[in-house]
Each structure stands twice: as structure tokens, then as C-alpha cells.
Design a protein around this motif. Structure first.
Motif, PDB file in Angstrom:
ATOM      1  N   GLY A   1       0.809  -1.211   0.000  1.00 30.04           N
ATOM      2  CA  GLY A   1       0.000   0.000   0.000  1.00 30.04           C
ATOM      3  C   GLY A   1       0.840   1.257   0.000  1.00 30.04           C
ATOM      4  O   GLY A   1       0.555   2.223  -0.731  1.00 30.04           O
ATOM      5  N   ALA A   2       1.906   1.267   0.812  1.00 29.09           N
ATOM      6  CA  ALA A   2       2.784   2.439   0.854  1.00 29.09           C
ATOM      7  C   ALA A   2       3.472   2.650  -0.486  1.00 29.09           C
ATOM      8  O   ALA A   2       3.601   3.782  -0.972  1.00 29.09           O
ATOM      9  CB  ALA A   2       3.820   2.260   1.959  1.00 29.09           C
ATOM     10  N   SER A   3       3.915   1.563  -1.099  1.00 27.40           N
ATOM     11  CA  SER A   3       4.579   1.668  -2.391  1.00 27.40           C
ATOM     12  C   SER A   3       3.612   2.154  -3.467  1.00 27.40           C
ATOM     13  O   SER A   3       3.959   3.008  -4.294  1.00 27.40           O
ATOM     14  CB  SER A   3       5.172   0.314  -2.787  1.00 27.40           C
ATOM     15  N   HIS A   4       2.397   1.647  -3.464  1.00 26.43           N
ATOM     16  CA  HIS A   4       1.377   2.083  -4.414  1.00 26.43           C
ATOM     17  C   HIS A   4       1.136   3.591  -4.298  1.00 26.43           C
ATOM     18  O   HIS A   4       0.927   4.289  -5.295  1.00 26.43           O
ATOM     19  CB  HIS A   4       0.077   1.320  -4.161  1.00 26.43           C
ATOM     20  N   ALA A   5       1.230   4.083  -3.061  1.00 25.79           N
ATOM     21  CA  ALA A   5       0.985   5.506  -2.814  1.00 25.79           C
ATOM     22  C   ALA A   5       2.178   6.390  -3.160  1.00 25.79           C
ATOM     23  O   ALA A   5       2.080   7.616  -3.072  1.00 25.79           O
ATOM     24  CB  ALA A   5       0.596   5.710  -1.351  1.00 25.79           C
ATOM     25  N   GLY A   6       3.323   5.776  -3.525  1.00 22.70           N
ATOM     26  CA  GLY A   6       4.447   6.573  -3.982  1.00 22.70           C
ATOM     27  C   GLY A   6       5.623   6.666  -3.040  1.00 22.70           C
ATOM     28  O   GLY A   6       6.427   7.586  -3.138  1.00 22.70           O
ATOM     29  N   VAL A   7       5.754   5.702  -2.117  1.00 20.19           N
ATOM     30  CA  VAL A   7       6.868   5.690  -1.171  1.00 20.19           C
ATOM     31  C   VAL A   7       7.677   4.416  -1.394  1.00 20.19           C
ATOM     32  O   VAL A   7       7.110   3.348  -1.590  1.00 20.19           O
ATOM     33  CB  VAL A   7       6.358   5.724   0.289  1.00 20.19           C
ATOM     34  N   LYS A   8       8.997   4.521  -1.359  1.00 15.08           N
ATOM     35  CA  LYS A   8       9.806   3.306  -1.412  1.00 15.08           C
ATOM     36  C   LYS A   8       9.611   2.539  -0.113  1.00 15.08           C
ATOM     37  O   LYS A   8       9.833   3.072   0.978  1.00 15.08           O
ATOM     38  CB  LYS A   8      11.281   3.653  -1.617  1.00 15.08           C
ATOM     39  N   ALA A   9       9.205   1.272  -0.243  1.00 14.74           N
ATOM     40  CA  ALA A   9       8.774   0.510   0.931  1.00 14.74           C
ATOM     41  C   ALA A   9       9.360  -0.890   0.924  1.00 14.74           C
ATOM     42  O   ALA A   9       9.678  -1.448  -0.128  1.00 14.74           O
ATOM     43  CB  ALA A   9       7.253   0.431   0.972  1.00 14.74           C
ATOM     44  N   MET A  10       9.458  -1.465   2.129  1.00 17.39           N
ATOM     45  CA  MET A  10       9.957  -2.824   2.267  1.00 17.39           C
ATOM     46  C   MET A  10       9.297  -3.518   3.440  1.00 17.39           C
ATOM     47  O   MET A  10       8.689  -2.881   4.317  1.00 17.39           O
ATOM     48  CB  MET A  10      11.480  -2.829   2.447  1.00 17.39           C
ATOM     49  N   SER A  11       9.415  -4.827   3.434  1.00 16.95           N
ATOM     50  CA  SER A  11       8.991  -5.649   4.558  1.00 16.95           C
ATOM     51  C   SER A  11       9.896  -6.874   4.544  1.00 16.95           C
ATOM     52  O   SER A  11      10.879  -6.912   3.814  1.00 16.95           O
ATOM     53  CB  SER A  11       7.511  -6.037   4.436  1.00 16.95           C
ATOM     54  N   GLY A  12       9.571  -7.860   5.341  1.00 17.06           N
ATOM     55  CA  GLY A  12      10.391  -9.054   5.360  1.00 17.06           C
ATOM     56  C   GLY A  12      10.051  -9.952   6.515  1.00 17.06           C
ATOM     57  O   GLY A  12       9.187  -9.635   7.350  1.00 17.06           O
ATOM     58  N   SER A  13      10.729 -11.084   6.564  1.00 18.74           N
ATOM     59  CA  SER A  13      10.532 -12.028   7.658  1.00 18.74           C
ATOM     60  C   SER A  13      11.562 -13.132   7.517  1.00 18.74           C
ATOM     61  O   SER A  13      12.474 -13.055   6.694  1.00 18.74           O
ATOM     62  CB  SER A  13       9.114 -12.607   7.636  1.00 18.74           C
ATOM     63  N   SER A  14      11.401 -14.165   8.327  1.00 20.07           N
ATOM     64  CA  SER A  14      12.150 -15.399   8.163  1.00 20.07           C
ATOM     65  C   SER A  14      11.186 -16.464   7.652  1.00 20.07           C
ATOM     66  O   SER A  14      10.012 -16.170   7.418  1.00 20.07           O
ATOM     67  CB  SER A  14      12.807 -15.792   9.490  1.00 20.07           C
ATOM     68  N   GLY A  15      11.670 -17.692   7.497  1.00 21.75           N
ATOM     69  CA  GLY A  15      10.937 -18.724   6.772  1.00 21.75           C
ATOM     70  C   GLY A  15       9.441 -18.796   6.987  1.00 21.75           C
ATOM     71  O   GLY A  15       8.647 -18.639   6.065  1.00 21.75           O
ATOM     72  N   GLY A  16       9.001 -19.059   8.236  1.00 20.79           N
ATOM     73  CA  GLY A  16       7.575 -19.221   8.501  1.00 20.79           C
ATOM     74  C   GLY A  16       6.788 -17.961   8.223  1.00 20.79           C
ATOM     75  O   GLY A  16       5.672 -18.012   7.690  1.00 20.79           O
ATOM     76  N   GLY A  17       7.340 -16.807   8.573  1.00 21.32           N
ATOM     77  CA  GLY A  17       6.659 -15.546   8.295  1.00 21.32           C
ATOM     78  C   GLY A  17       6.625 -15.223   6.821  1.00 21.32           C
ATOM     79  O   GLY A  17       5.642 -14.681   6.311  1.00 21.32           O
ATOM     80  N   PHE A  18       7.704 -15.572   6.105  1.00 19.37           N
ATOM     81  CA  PHE A  18       7.729 -15.327   4.664  1.00 19.37           C
ATOM     82  C   PHE A  18       6.682 -16.185   3.962  1.00 19.37           C
ATOM     83  O   PHE A  18       6.122 -15.786   2.937  1.00 19.37           O
ATOM     84  CB  PHE A  18       9.121 -15.615   4.103  1.00 19.37           C
ATOM     85  N   ALA A  19       6.397 -17.370   4.513  1.00 18.14           N
ATOM     86  CA  ALA A  19       5.357 -18.217   3.933  1.00 18.14           C
ATOM     87  C   ALA A  19       4.017 -17.480   3.928  1.00 18.14           C
ATOM     88  O   ALA A  19       3.241 -17.583   2.978  1.00 18.14           O
ATOM     89  CB  ALA A  19       5.242 -19.524   4.723  1.00 18.14           C
ATOM     90  N   LEU A  20       3.740 -16.714   4.997  1.00 19.41           N
ATOM     91  CA  LEU A  20       2.496 -15.955   5.054  1.00 19.41           C
ATOM     92  C   LEU A  20       2.475 -14.825   4.032  1.00 19.41           C
ATOM     93  O   LEU A  20       1.408 -14.326   3.667  1.00 19.41           O
ATOM     94  CB  LEU A  20       2.298 -15.379   6.454  1.00 19.41           C
ATOM     95  N   MET A  21       3.641 -14.411   3.566  1.00 21.02           N
ATOM     96  CA  MET A  21       3.714 -13.326   2.590  1.00 21.02           C
ATOM     97  C   MET A  21       3.492 -13.808   1.162  1.00 21.02           C
ATOM     98  O   MET A  21       3.547 -13.012   0.221  1.00 21.02           O
ATOM     99  CB  MET A  21       5.070 -12.631   2.687  1.00 21.02           C
ATOM    100  N   SER A  22       3.242 -15.096   1.000  1.00 20.69           N
ATOM    101  CA  SER A  22       3.050 -15.647  -0.344  1.00 20.69           C
ATOM    102  C   SER A  22       1.943 -14.929  -1.107  1.00 20.69           C
ATOM    103  O   SER A  22       2.113 -14.551  -2.268  1.00 20.69           O
ATOM    104  CB  SER A  22       2.724 -17.145  -0.231  1.00 20.69           C
ATOM    105  N   GLU A  23       0.802 -14.708  -0.456  1.00 25.45           N
ATOM    106  CA  GLU A  23      -0.322 -14.070  -1.161  1.00 25.45           C
ATOM    107  C   GLU A  23      -0.051 -12.599  -1.466  1.00 25.45           C
ATOM    108  O   GLU A  23      -0.269 -12.150  -2.594  1.00 25.45           O
ATOM    109  CB  GLU A  23      -1.607 -14.233  -0.349  1.00 25.45           C
ATOM    110  N   PRO A  24       0.428 -11.791  -0.512  1.00 24.34           N
ATOM    111  CA  PRO A  24       0.765 -10.409  -0.872  1.00 24.34           C
ATOM    112  C   PRO A  24       1.845 -10.319  -1.949  1.00 24.34           C
ATOM    113  O   PRO A  24       1.803  -9.418  -2.794  1.00 24.34           O
ATOM    114  CB  PRO A  24       1.258  -9.807   0.453  1.00 24.34           C
TER     115      PRO A  24
END
Length: 632
Positions: free
Chosen positions: A284-307
């Protein structure tokens, strides 16, 4: 390990200040002119449990942990569970583990300093016999008692550092200087008293060892950083001003560093309820025009599959960090492993695309973090930076000038309002955000609020304006266009002045070692040793995992007779990726694998090479595994 280096290991319990003490000791060694490198081992517990940090210092460049170590400072575990019931406690006598658990890797002729105020070697089976057998030099000191004289038991760490300094011929001046930078008043005065008293006590002893601190010098100012620092600083310098995340070891380090620094540059950090929300907020932040990031480790990254799939379908730039740890499930949260590669490459729905960088050193972590943002925002594609617990936490010294780069806040392929007026629009006035005919796959992008830049951003397949559309011709056109981005990115990276692939060793060598990620420095040291022993070996560290650098790896593999692929997993995932992309080299590729929760030591790679490539008959003595080439 060479004669001109110190490898010092401080061991204690989690919560005993082992990490902070080792950082100060490492910084002191660096300031005396030495190159330094650390290795951190700690349990998945808040307090208690055996932990140690290894500090390697030399008058030459050090790229890896060494083979074993030569100086042990064992403080005991003051938070041990059931220390008085070692015969009945499930985990045994944890109080003594900082001494007993570290003896196997202590080199012959090494030094042991232990806190006799907490540890009693009479309770350790065969301790005296092992000391005699290995010619160890043992110095029992009542560090706990000395600290208690001055009111705080935690100061036994200071006493232990002072004892180390006295035993290796190092002045306490540098330690006083460091303490003055982090404390003042009574706390500073008391620590200095402990430092000086412990130093004098040891300095009066008769030494029996020959281990000394090396002497060295730097041509320019040095800084002490780990991979998490480097990723965060690269993101900040490349204009990242928003991060969202949820704590998970070892990703938390990057998240924490970003959170500390973003307010100073007008940025925002959000800790949210889970990793799905974290990645979605960053989109959402990137769509609005801001350079954005997120992240996690293995199990958390699995939850990021859909986004992640949403970012690819809506072509919203996004940078994610995946800090690998040993899995599956919770696995071993504080131990390194390189077993998430296939998960990172292929997670998400359908034929989704992303760019994946896996830096091999702290230097590369900074450079490729910046590269990840450039690529993400120029090509409107999610980009993943892959590190692991090893790279994220190990400290290394490097010149401060390495970070003397211009910042870059450019949003990449975004149109100005003037350019929007000349761009293609639908008859309804809606902007053609997802055009079919873009040569490199990148369609012009607008930011919400720009005049005449209206479009729809849908997770469904869509028309050039963003309306949901399932027409076969449109589907083929859109999938083909999005996929063309990877070819364009590969061409872009290949034409860069600086390749992300790192060759090492003599160009005309007969045999090769292929490596990815955090084992790169260890492989380079192994290559040096092998060539010194008369072999003809070179290495290639590969950081571009998607799109795969076919030209660079092809050139390398064509130039060698055999190639050993080194990685920390049991399934040879990087070798599998290489064979998928360059199948004709399958008969040249064998694997050296390690997955016990500890990173490679250089000697283990030397041994693996000698067995597999040079035709040795004996199995590895280390906890490594060799997989022969296809067809063998």
C-alpha cells in the motif's frame, strides 16, 4: 588458522551480556589496526542456555570463521536451569556448559580462562586429562568474586576481558576508551576499577602460553557491521522510507535497525499483527508513492506468499527480506541454514515472477540492497533480498569509505504529470497503466493523485486500464509482458559495470567451487588453502538467483573440469537450480552439504574438495555430506 591471528571465544549463558561484551572486544581489536570477523552461537531462549561468540582477528583480511579457536573465556551460565541437580535435570548441568561444550574445538596449545567463582573443573569428567593431552594452558580466576567486590556481578565480563588483555599482551587503554563512549559516572568508574584490578592480578601471573595479539594497521577508517546493518543502510540510502514487519529471528535485526533510523529521515516503521499485514502495508505504501519494504524469516515469509503475488499482478514495486534459519516449521530459530531457496523462488500463486538477490558478504549486502530497490522500482516487480542467520549476525570490519555513496530517492519508472498528458488513455479517460506492447515489459506508472493518472489496481487479471478481464488474448498478452521483465532485468544486470557474481582464485584453474550466499568468504579462504597445497582451484559466488546469471555461470563451468557446489541444506537446492537452468553441466556438478546448524569452516570445504574432486576414498570427518555428480 595462521600463526598471526587470534580467535577468541567468550562463552556464557543467554542474558549474561556475552554478545555486547564480544562486540566491544571486537571493536577494540579493530581499532588497534586488525581485521576482524565474528561468529555468533546462541539458543532459542530469552535467558539461560549455552551461548558463545567467536572473534577472529588478524593482520590480514579475514573473511570467515576459522577452524576451531585458540583462546576460551568461559564465564559459566548464571541463568542455568537446575544447576544443583545435574544428575536429574533433563538438560544436565547447564551452569558448566560454557566450559564443557567448547572444549572439542579448542586447538592444541590453546588458552582457557574460566571463572572459578562459578565453575569447578573437579566436576568435569576427564578435564585434567584433556588439558594435558592437548597442552592447554589453564588460568582459573575468581571473576565473579572480583565483580561482587564492586557491587555488580555482571562486571565479571569486564574482568574477563581484562584477563584476556593481560594474557595476550594488549593494553587496557582501548577498553577504557570504549567504556567511556557508552557509560559515565559511577558506572564508568566502577568498571574501570574492575578492569584495572583484574588486569594487574593476571599480569602478575607466570604465563605458560605463546598466544599473543597480532599487530596491524589500517590505511583508512574502519567500521564494524553485520549483514543486517548493511541491508538496512542500503535500503535507507536508496530512499526507503517505509517498513512494516512482525518480529521473527533473525529478520528482526533488519527490522529493528530500520525502525531506529527511519524517524531521522522522515520515514515510518509499523509493527503489525502478522506477516500478511506487514507485506500488504508495504504494498500500500509503495502504491501511494513511497519506497517501501517488509520481510521475515521462513515461517513468516510463507504468510507473505499471497501479498507477494498481489504485488506481482498489480506490478507494485516491493522489496522483501528473507532471513533464513533452520526449518521446517519453527525448526532451529537461531541457527543458520540455506534451505529456503526453493521456497523463495517459487512461492505464491501461478506463474508469478520476482527478482532474488543473495549477497555473500557484508559489503555485498549493502550493494545488493540498493540494487534490489533500483530494480524493484525501475521494473515494477517484487524483489527479495536473501540472507541467513550467519550473514545477518556476523560482524566484519570494512572501510567506512565503502558507504560513501550518493543517496537515491528516485521512484523509477514513474511518469511526471506532463508525461501523463502525452501517454495513452482509454476513451473513458482512464490511464492505460498495464499496456500490452511495452518492449521490456514495463508499463508507465502513475502515483495516486497525479492529474489524469487514474487506473484500477486489481489482483485479478485485467485490461490495460485495470478492469477485470478473462479474455484469452488479453491474458496471453499480459503474462507475456510481465514475464519479459525478467529478460530485461537480466540484460540490465549483465550490462552493469559491476557484476553481482564474485569470481575468486586463479583464472586458469582446473577445478571450481560454486557457492551462493553467506558461505562465500569461507569458500574463498578454502580456495587459498587448496592452491597453497598445490591444487588448481577457483570459485564463483553467485548472488543473482532470479533471473539466473546463465552467461556468468556458463563461462565459469566451461572453464573447469569439475565443480563442487557448497551450500547449507540437505537437498542441494542451489545445485538443483543450476542444473535446471544449465542442464548440460550436470555431470560436472557435485555437492558438499552441511545442515547441522553450524556454518562451514574452511577446513571442511578443503576436506570435501579433496574427497570428491580429487578422488579421496575416506568419508568426511566433519558433519558434512557429499552428493556425487549426476550419473556417478
Amino acid at each position: 588458522m595462521t600463526e598471526h591471528e587470534l580467535i577468541w571465544r567468550i562463552a556464557g549463558g543467554s542474558g549474561d551480556g556475552i554478545d555486547s561484551t564480544s562486540q566491544n572486544f571486537t571493536k577494540a581489536l579493530m581499532r588497534t589496526g586488525l581485521d576482524v570477523f565474528t561468529h555468533r552461537h546462541y539458543p532459542s531462549r530469552i535467558r539461560g542456555g549455552h551461548t558463545y561468540v567467536e572473534v577472529r582477528a588478524a593482520d590480514h583480511a579475514v573473511k570467515s570463521r576459522g577452524d576451531g579457536y585458540n583462546f576460551l573465556l568461559a564465564l559459566g551460565d548464571s541463568f542455568a536451569r537446575n544447576p544443583q541437580e545435574s544428575g536429574e535435570a533433563y538438560y544436565g548441568n547447564e551452569e558448566v556448559k560454557p566450559l564443557t561444550e567448547n572444549l572439542d574445538e579448542l586447538r592444541e596449545g590453546g588458552v582457557i580462562v574460566y571463572d572459578k567463582g562459578l565453575l569447578d573443573t573437579d566436576e568435569i569428567d576427564e578435564f585434567d586429562e584433556r588439558v594435558a593431552e592437548n597442552d592447554w594452558h589453564v588460568y582459573p580466576l575468581d571473576l565473579r568474586g572480583l565483580a561482587r567486590e564492586h557491587g555488580r556481578e555482571i562486571m565479571r565480563n569486564t574482568a574477563g576481558v581484562a584477563a584476556t588483555a593481560a594474557l595476550i599482551g594488549m593494553s587496557t587503554d582501548i577498553f577504557e576508551e570504549l567504556m567511556g563512549e557508552s557509560m559515565s559516572g559511577e558506572m564508568f568508574d566502577t568498571n574501570v576499577e574492575v578492569l584495572e584490578q583484574a588486569y594487574e592480578q593476571v599480569d602478575d601471573m607466570e604465563f605458560t602460553h605463546d598466544i599473543e595479539v597480532p599487530t596491524g594497521s589500517h590505511d583508512e577508517e574502519q567500521v564494524l557491521l553485520n549483514g543486517s546493518h548493511a541491508v538496512a543502510y542500503g535500503a535507507l540510502d536508496e530512499g526507503c522510507r517505509f517498513i512494516a514487519g512482525y518480529p521473527m529471528t533473525p529478520w528482526t535485526d533488519v527490522f529493528t535497525i530500520m525502525t531506529q533510523h527511519l524517524p531521522a529521515v522522515g520515514g515510518i516503521s509499523e509493527q503489525v499483527e502478522d506477516e500478511i499485514a506487514a507485506a500488504s502495508l508495504a504494498i500500500g505504501a509503495s502504491h501511494a508513492g513511497v519506497k517501501a519494504m517488509s520481510g521475515s524469516s521462513g515461517g513468516g515469509f510463507a504468510l507473505m506468499s499471497e501479498p507477494l503475488g498481489l504485488a506481482e499482478m498489480t506490478e507494485t514495486p516491493l522489496v522483501l527480506v528473507e532471513a533464513m534459519r533452520a526449518g521446517p516449521s519453527t525448526g532451529m530459530p537461531t541457527k543458520p541454514e540455506q534451505a529456503d531457496l526453493e521456497h523463495i523462488l517459487y512461492t505464491s500463486q501461478g506463474d508469478s515472477n520476482r527478482v532474488v538477490f543473495a549477497p555473500g558478504t557484508v559489503r555485498e549486502a549493502y550493494e545488493q540492497s540498493r540494487e534490489a530497490f533500483r530494480v524493484a522500482y525501475e521494473y515494477q516487480i517484487p524483489t527479495v533480498i536473501v540472507i541467513d542467520q550467519k550473514l545477518s549476525g556476523e560482524l566484519a570490519s570494512l572501510p567506512a569509505s565503502h558507504f560513501d555513496r550518493e543517496p537515491n530517492a528516485d521512484l523509477g519508472s514513474v511518469l511526471t504529470e506532463e508525461e501523463i498528458q502525452e501517454a495513452a488513455h482509454h476513451a473513458s479517460g482512464t490511464f492505460n497503466r498495464f499496456q500490452h506492447d511495452s518492449e521490456n515489459g514495463v508499463s508507465p506508472r502513475t502515483i495516486p493523485g497525479q492529474k489524469d493518472g487514474r487506473f484500477l489496481a486489481s489482483g485479478n487479471e485485467h485490461t490495460p486500464q485495470g478492469h477485470i478481464e478473462e479474455d484469452p488474448d488479453n491474458r496471453v498478452a499480459q503474462v507475456d509482458r510481465r514475464t519479459r521483465k525478467l529478460d530485461a532485468i537480466r540484460e540490465d544486470l549483465d550490462e552493469s559495470d559491476r557484476s553481482n557474481q564474485t569470481p575468486y582464485g586463479p583464472e586458469e584453474a582446473d577445478d571450481g567451487i560454486l557457492v551462493w550466499g553467506s558461505q562465500q568468504g569461507t569458500v574463498e579462504e578454502a580456495v587459498d588453502r587448496l592452491n597453497d597445497q598445490g591444487y588448481s582451484v577457483k570459485a564463483l559466488g553467485v548472488s543473482d538467483l532470479m533471473p539466473y546469471p546463465k552467461a556468468d555461470v556458463t563461462e565459469f563451468l566451461e572453464s573447469v573440469d569439475d565443480c563442487l557446489v557448497v551450500e547449507m541444506n540437505i537437498t542441494a537446492q542451489f545445485r538443483g537450480l543450476t542444473q535446471k537452468e544449465l542442464g548440460r553441466f550436470g555431470e560436472k556438478l557435485s555437492s558438499l552439504l552441511k545442515y547441522n546448524g553450524n556454518p562451514f569452516e574452511p577446513a571442511e570445504i578443503v576436506e570435501g574438495f579433496e574427497i570428491q574432486v580429487n578422488g579421496g576414498d575416506e568419508p568426511p570427518t566433519a558433519q558434512t555430506r557429499i552428493e556425487p555428480a549426476a550419473g556417478d
